[in-house]
Scaffold this active site. Structure first.
Site, short mmCIF file in Angstrom:
data_model
loop_
_atom_site.label_atom_id
_atom_site.label_comp_id
_atom_site.label_asym_id
_atom_site.label_seq_id
_atom_site.Cartn_x
_atom_site.Cartn_y
_atom_site.Cartn_z
N THR A 122 0.86 -1.18 0.00
CA THR A 122 0.00 0.00 0.00
C THR A 122 0.90 1.23 0.00
O THR A 122 1.96 1.22 0.63
CB THR A 122 -0.88 -0.01 1.27
OG1 THR A 122 -1.82 -1.05 1.18
CG2 THR A 122 -1.59 1.33 1.50
N ARG A 150 -14.74 -6.78 0.00
CA ARG A 150 -13.92 -6.39 1.15
C ARG A 150 -13.31 -4.99 0.96
O ARG A 150 -12.77 -4.65 -0.08
CB ARG A 150 -12.81 -7.41 1.34
CG ARG A 150 -11.86 -7.10 2.53
CD ARG A 150 -10.63 -6.37 2.09
NE ARG A 150 -9.65 -6.27 3.18
CZ ARG A 150 -8.59 -5.49 3.15
NH1 ARG A 150 -8.35 -4.74 2.09
NH2 ARG A 150 -7.75 -5.44 4.16
N GLY A 152 -10.63 -2.39 3.07
CA GLY A 152 -9.67 -2.35 4.17
C GLY A 152 -9.69 -1.03 4.90
O GLY A 152 -10.69 -0.31 4.93
N ASP A 153 -8.56 -0.72 5.50
CA ASP A 153 -8.46 0.50 6.31
C ASP A 153 -8.20 1.75 5.48
O ASP A 153 -8.58 2.86 5.89
CB ASP A 153 -7.33 0.34 7.33
CG ASP A 153 -5.99 0.04 6.67
OD1 ASP A 153 -5.97 -0.77 5.70
OD2 ASP A 153 -4.97 0.60 7.10
N THR A 173 -0.24 1.37 6.65
CA THR A 173 -0.20 0.20 5.79
C THR A 173 -0.29 -1.03 6.69
O THR A 173 -0.50 -0.91 7.89
CB THR A 173 1.08 0.21 4.91
OG1 THR A 173 1.00 -0.89 4.01
CG2 THR A 173 2.33 0.11 5.76
N GLY A 174 -0.22 -2.19 6.08
CA GLY A 174 -0.44 -3.42 6.84
C GLY A 174 -1.81 -3.98 6.52
O GLY A 174 -2.58 -3.39 5.77
N GLY A 176 -5.42 -4.41 6.71
CA GLY A 176 -6.41 -3.47 7.22
C GLY A 176 -7.29 -4.01 8.31
O GLY A 176 -7.77 -3.26 9.18
N1 GLY Z 1 -3.88 -1.58 4.36
C1 GLY Z 1 -4.41 -1.96 3.11
C2 GLY Z 1 -5.50 -2.92 3.19
O1 GLY Z 1 -5.60 -3.69 4.14
O2 GLY Z 1 -6.30 -2.93 2.31
#
Ligand code: GLY
Length: 178
Positions: A122, A150, A152-153, A173-174, A176
């Site tokens: 990301t 889905r 994410g964050d 990042t990581g 989410g």
């Molecule tokens: N941090 C990006 C995701 O999990 O989509």
């Protein structure tokens, strides 16, 4: 301007999981998330599950500056891209050989969609200007093999992206879900 410009460069670079070079969903498609926030006004805009804009971060900015909403998703976000005249791209632009190989491996071994080893890059940027104003921007393809719409964050204001002059600017990042 700075965080948008930085993220656009990274979206155009196929080495990162954003824009061109984004990971593939369970169905082998592209589904992109992006967000931007201005710490001076705390205005924000984001898109989730979009698939037709070459640079999703600029669409997120447009949501912030030229719509009554904060977060647009999926077909509606794609429609916004068209209506606002953004440069579009199709799957053949976004998909790289490396991502297709990762997806084939994923489908073969059926690891968890949240497996940290399957998440690559990301992108994000934060900025602080000479007047003390901060901004943040984030863009991603999410996780390889993500399913069921889905999100994410990254496009969630206050999760993957946030900026407030009274505090700081953050682009996460990581995986989410965590
Ligand atoms: N941090 C990006 C995701 O999990 O989509």
């Amino acid at each position: 301007d700075a965080v948008e410009a930085a993220v656009r460069v990274l979206e155009d670079d196929p080495n990162f999981n954003a824009g061109r070079g984004a990971v593939l969903t369970w169905d082998g498609t592209i589904s992109l998330d992006a967000a931007i926030m201005d710490g001076k006004t705390r205005a924000a805009g984001s898109v989730a599950g979009t698939s037709n804009a070459r640079n999703p971060i600029s669409v997120a900015r447009k949501v912030m500056e030229d719509s009554p909403h904060v977060l647009l998703s999926a077909a509606g976000a794609d429609q916004f891209v068209i209506e606002k005249g953004f440069e579009t791209a199709d799957q053949s632009y976004f998909e790289t050989e490396q991502r297709r190989k990762q997806w084939e491996e994923f489908k073969g071994i059926k690891v968890s969609g949240a497996d940290i080893d399957k998440k690559f890059g990301t992108v994000g940027a934060v900025a602080l200007d000479s007047e003390g104003h901060v901004a943040a921007a984030t863009s991603t393809g999410g996780l390889t093999g993500k399913r069921w719409g889905r999100i994410g964050d990254s496009p969630i204001i206050g999760a993957g992206t946030y900026a407030d002059d009274r505090a700081c600017a953050v682009s996460a990042t990581g995986s989410g879900e965590y």
